[in-house]
Design a protein around this motif. Sequence first.
Motif, PDB file in Angstrom:
ATOM      1  N   ASP A  55       0.804  -1.220   0.000  1.00  0.00           N
ATOM      2  CA  ASP A  55       0.000   0.000   0.000  1.00  0.00           C
ATOM      3  C   ASP A  55       0.838   1.272   0.000  1.00  0.00           C
ATOM      4  OD1 ASP A  55      -2.354  -1.500   0.123  1.00  0.00           O
ATOM      5  OD2 ASP A  55      -2.238  -1.645   2.306  1.00  0.00           O
ATOM      6  N   TRP A  56       2.141   1.137   0.052  1.00  0.00           N
ATOM      7  CA  TRP A  56       2.996   2.323   0.116  1.00  0.00           C
ATOM      8  C   TRP A  56       2.836   3.210  -1.119  1.00  0.00           C
ATOM      9  CZ3 TRP A  56       8.701   2.137   2.141  1.00  0.00           C
ATOM     10  CH2 TRP A  56       8.668   2.029   3.542  1.00  0.00           C
ATOM     11  N   SER A  57       2.870   4.506  -0.889  1.00  0.00           N
ATOM     12  CA  SER A  57       2.905   5.507  -1.949  1.00  0.00           C
ATOM     13  C   SER A  57       3.857   6.599  -1.491  1.00  0.00           C
ATOM     14  CB  SER A  57       1.500   6.070  -2.194  1.00  0.00           C
ATOM     15  OG  SER A  57       1.067   6.810  -1.059  1.00  0.00           O
ATOM     16  N   THR A  58       3.947   7.686  -2.234  1.00  0.00           N
ATOM     17  CA  THR A  58       4.814   8.791  -1.814  1.00  0.00           C
ATOM     18  C   THR A  58       4.336   9.393  -0.501  1.00  0.00           C
ATOM     19  OG1 THR A  58       3.521  10.291  -3.224  1.00  0.00           O
ATOM     20  CG2 THR A  58       5.567   9.386  -4.143  1.00  0.00           C
ATOM     21  N   PHE A  59       3.102   9.162  -0.125  1.00  0.00           N
ATOM     22  CA  PHE A  59       2.603   9.704   1.146  1.00  0.00           C
ATOM     23  C   PHE A  59       3.368   9.092   2.312  1.00  0.00           C
ATOM     24  CE2 PHE A  59      -0.220  10.048   4.775  1.00  0.00           C
ATOM     25  CZ  PHE A  59      -0.648  11.366   4.685  1.00  0.00           C
ATOM     26  N   ILE A 107       8.512   0.336  -5.053  1.00  0.00           N
ATOM     27  CA  ILE A 107       9.442   1.378  -4.646  1.00  0.00           C
ATOM     28  C   ILE A 107       9.529   2.502  -5.673  1.00  0.00           C
ATOM     29  CG2 ILE A 107      11.905   1.829  -4.328  1.00  0.00           C
ATOM     30  CD1 ILE A 107      10.518   0.878  -1.830  1.00  0.00           C
ATOM     31  N   ASP A 108       9.490   2.173  -6.960  1.00  0.00           N
ATOM     32  CA  ASP A 108       9.553   3.217  -7.982  1.00  0.00           C
ATOM     33  C   ASP A 108       8.435   4.235  -7.794  1.00  0.00           C
ATOM     34  OD1 ASP A 108      11.030   0.854  -9.067  1.00  0.00           O
ATOM     35  OD2 ASP A 108      11.385   2.246 -10.713  1.00  0.00           O
ATOM     36  N   LYS A 109       7.261   3.743  -7.449  1.00  0.00           N
ATOM     37  CA  LYS A 109       6.125   4.643  -7.252  1.00  0.00           C
ATOM     38  C   LYS A 109       6.196   5.343  -5.909  1.00  0.00           C
ATOM     39  CE  LYS A 109       2.176   2.986  -5.915  1.00  0.00           C
ATOM     40  NZ  LYS A 109       0.878   2.265  -5.854  1.00  0.00           N
ATOM     41  N   SER A 110       6.553   4.612  -4.862  1.00  0.00           N
ATOM     42  CA  SER A 110       6.470   5.182  -3.523  1.00  0.00           C
ATOM     43  C   SER A 110       7.597   6.155  -3.208  1.00  0.00           C
ATOM     44  CB  SER A 110       6.435   4.068  -2.469  1.00  0.00           C
ATOM     45  OG  SER A 110       7.576   3.248  -2.569  1.00  0.00           O
ATOM     46  N   PHE A 111       8.749   6.045  -3.868  1.00  0.00           N
ATOM     47  CA  PHE A 111       9.840   6.972  -3.599  1.00  0.00           C
ATOM     48  C   PHE A 111       9.718   8.263  -4.402  1.00  0.00           C
ATOM     49  CE2 PHE A 111      11.870   4.366  -0.666  1.00  0.00           C
ATOM     50  CZ  PHE A 111      13.047   4.948  -0.227  1.00  0.00           C
ATOM     51  N   GLY A 112       9.036   8.219  -5.520  1.00  0.00           N
ATOM     52  CA  GLY A 112       8.761   9.440  -6.265  1.00  0.00           C
ATOM     53  C   GLY A 112       9.986  10.306  -6.509  1.00  0.00           C
ATOM     54  N   GLN A 113       9.888  11.576  -6.100  1.00  0.00           N
ATOM     55  CA  GLN A 113      10.962  12.541  -6.335  1.00  0.00           C
ATOM     56  C   GLN A 113      12.241  12.212  -5.561  1.00  0.00           C
ATOM     57  OE1 GLN A 113       7.927  13.252  -5.302  1.00  0.00           O
ATOM     58  NE2 GLN A 113       6.941  14.640  -6.750  1.00  0.00           N
ATOM     59  N   LEU A 114      12.138  11.334  -4.556  1.00  0.00           N
ATOM     60  CA  LEU A 114      13.331  10.996  -3.768  1.00  0.00           C
ATOM     61  C   LEU A 114      14.345  10.183  -4.564  1.00  0.00           C
ATOM     62  CD1 LEU A 114      11.825  10.172  -0.262  1.00  0.00           C
ATOM     63  CD2 LEU A 114      12.923  12.274  -1.031  1.00  0.00           C
ATOM     64  N   PHE A 115      13.936   9.641  -5.740  1.00  0.00           N
ATOM     65  CA  PHE A 115      14.903   8.973  -6.603  1.00  0.00           C
ATOM     66  C   PHE A 115      16.055   9.910  -6.929  1.00  0.00           C
ATOM     67  CE2 PHE A 115      12.159   5.427  -7.506  1.00  0.00           C
ATOM     68  CZ  PHE A 115      13.048   4.448  -7.905  1.00  0.00           C
ATOM     69  N   THR A 116      15.722  11.151  -7.275  1.00  0.00           N
ATOM     70  CA  THR A 116      16.753  12.128  -7.618  1.00  0.00           C
ATOM     71  C   THR A 116      17.627  12.423  -6.413  1.00  0.00           C
ATOM     72  OG1 THR A 116      15.254  13.110  -9.239  1.00  0.00           O
ATOM     73  CG2 THR A 116      17.153  14.416  -8.584  1.00  0.00           C
ATOM     74  N   ARG A 117      17.028  12.515  -5.231  1.00  0.00           N
ATOM     75  CA  ARG A 117      17.787  12.804  -4.016  1.00  0.00           C
ATOM     76  C   ARG A 117      18.767  11.685  -3.687  1.00  0.00           C
ATOM     77  NH1 ARG A 117      20.574  13.436  -0.337  1.00  0.00           N
ATOM     78  NH2 ARG A 117      21.662  14.364  -2.093  1.00  0.00           N
ATOM     79  N   LEU A 118      18.389  10.421  -3.962  1.00  0.00           N
ATOM     80  CA  LEU A 118      19.273   9.299  -3.677  1.00  0.00           C
ATOM     81  C   LEU A 118      20.543   9.348  -4.520  1.00  0.00           C
ATOM     82  CD1 LEU A 118      16.780   6.306  -3.299  1.00  0.00           C
ATOM     83  CD2 LEU A 118      17.990   7.520  -1.496  1.00  0.00           C
ATOM     84  N   SER A 119      20.487  10.033  -5.648  1.00  0.00           N
ATOM     85  CA  SER A 119      21.682  10.154  -6.485  1.00  0.00           C
ATOM     86  C   SER A 119      22.491  11.394  -6.139  1.00  0.00           C
ATOM     87  CB  SER A 119      21.290  10.206  -7.967  1.00  0.00           C
ATOM     88  OG  SER A 119      20.501  11.356  -8.238  1.00  0.00           O
TER      89      SER A 119
END
Length: 249
Positions: A55-59, A107-119
């Motif tokens: 059920d995880w999302s970016t929320f 994870i691709d959906k739930s991390f959202g904009q944080l993908f960019t932050r991880l890099s």
Amino acid sequence: LIESITAALNAGKHLIFTGPPGTGKTEIARQLCSYLNTEYPHIYTGQQLTTATADWSTFETVGGYMPGESDGENLSFEPGQVLRRFKKERTQRNELLVIDEINRADIDKSFGQLFTRLSGQAVQLPYRRDGEEIEVVPASDFDGQLAPNRYVVPASWRIFATMNSYDKTSLYELSYAFMRRFAFIQVPVPDDEDYRTESGELVRSYAEAWEIEATDRTLRDIGEIWAAVNATDDGREIGSAIIKDILSH
């Protein structure tokens, strides 16, 4: 195992512990967090363990708008599991995050904009606080006051995740874009030659650590069972936590 973890941390990677069930992946992640907090109290300010779900999302990870506690009609931004690791009551934090069973979430959906932050890049989120866009920035780019709309990510901050290798084909798959930001640490079962000792020393060493009393024959027999299960060709190996269950019964 320690050398692999050390090398990955020094390389600036987040970690995913993977392996058969019962090998102690979650416990290793917890112990690693405790060690870092104890040895480097001037860097780390705590740790948080959470379990990923379908059920995880970016929320859950980034955050979102929620009704205020005092006034249910007004919405305000509430940070998610990740952003809460960096700030508490407008005070900078650096809390390690353990995500158990990470591939149970998309994870691709739930991390959202944080993908960019991880890099390592700064990102702006589609939310506002006090009229300003929420920003997540690396510590190297931060200069000035810790504004209400800004979250600063220390270079030493890490995610430690676990993934059961049995379930990786039946649950969500991790994208290559996500995986390249992590180092995968294999947590194996004992070597073949460690099982079949006449005195059952391998199982005995575990039983002593768990403070479980058992006869020599029980220890030897369970060692034989463990060896037989892990010797099959179907890849269905089991770790020591399963053996603890057997011994406990």
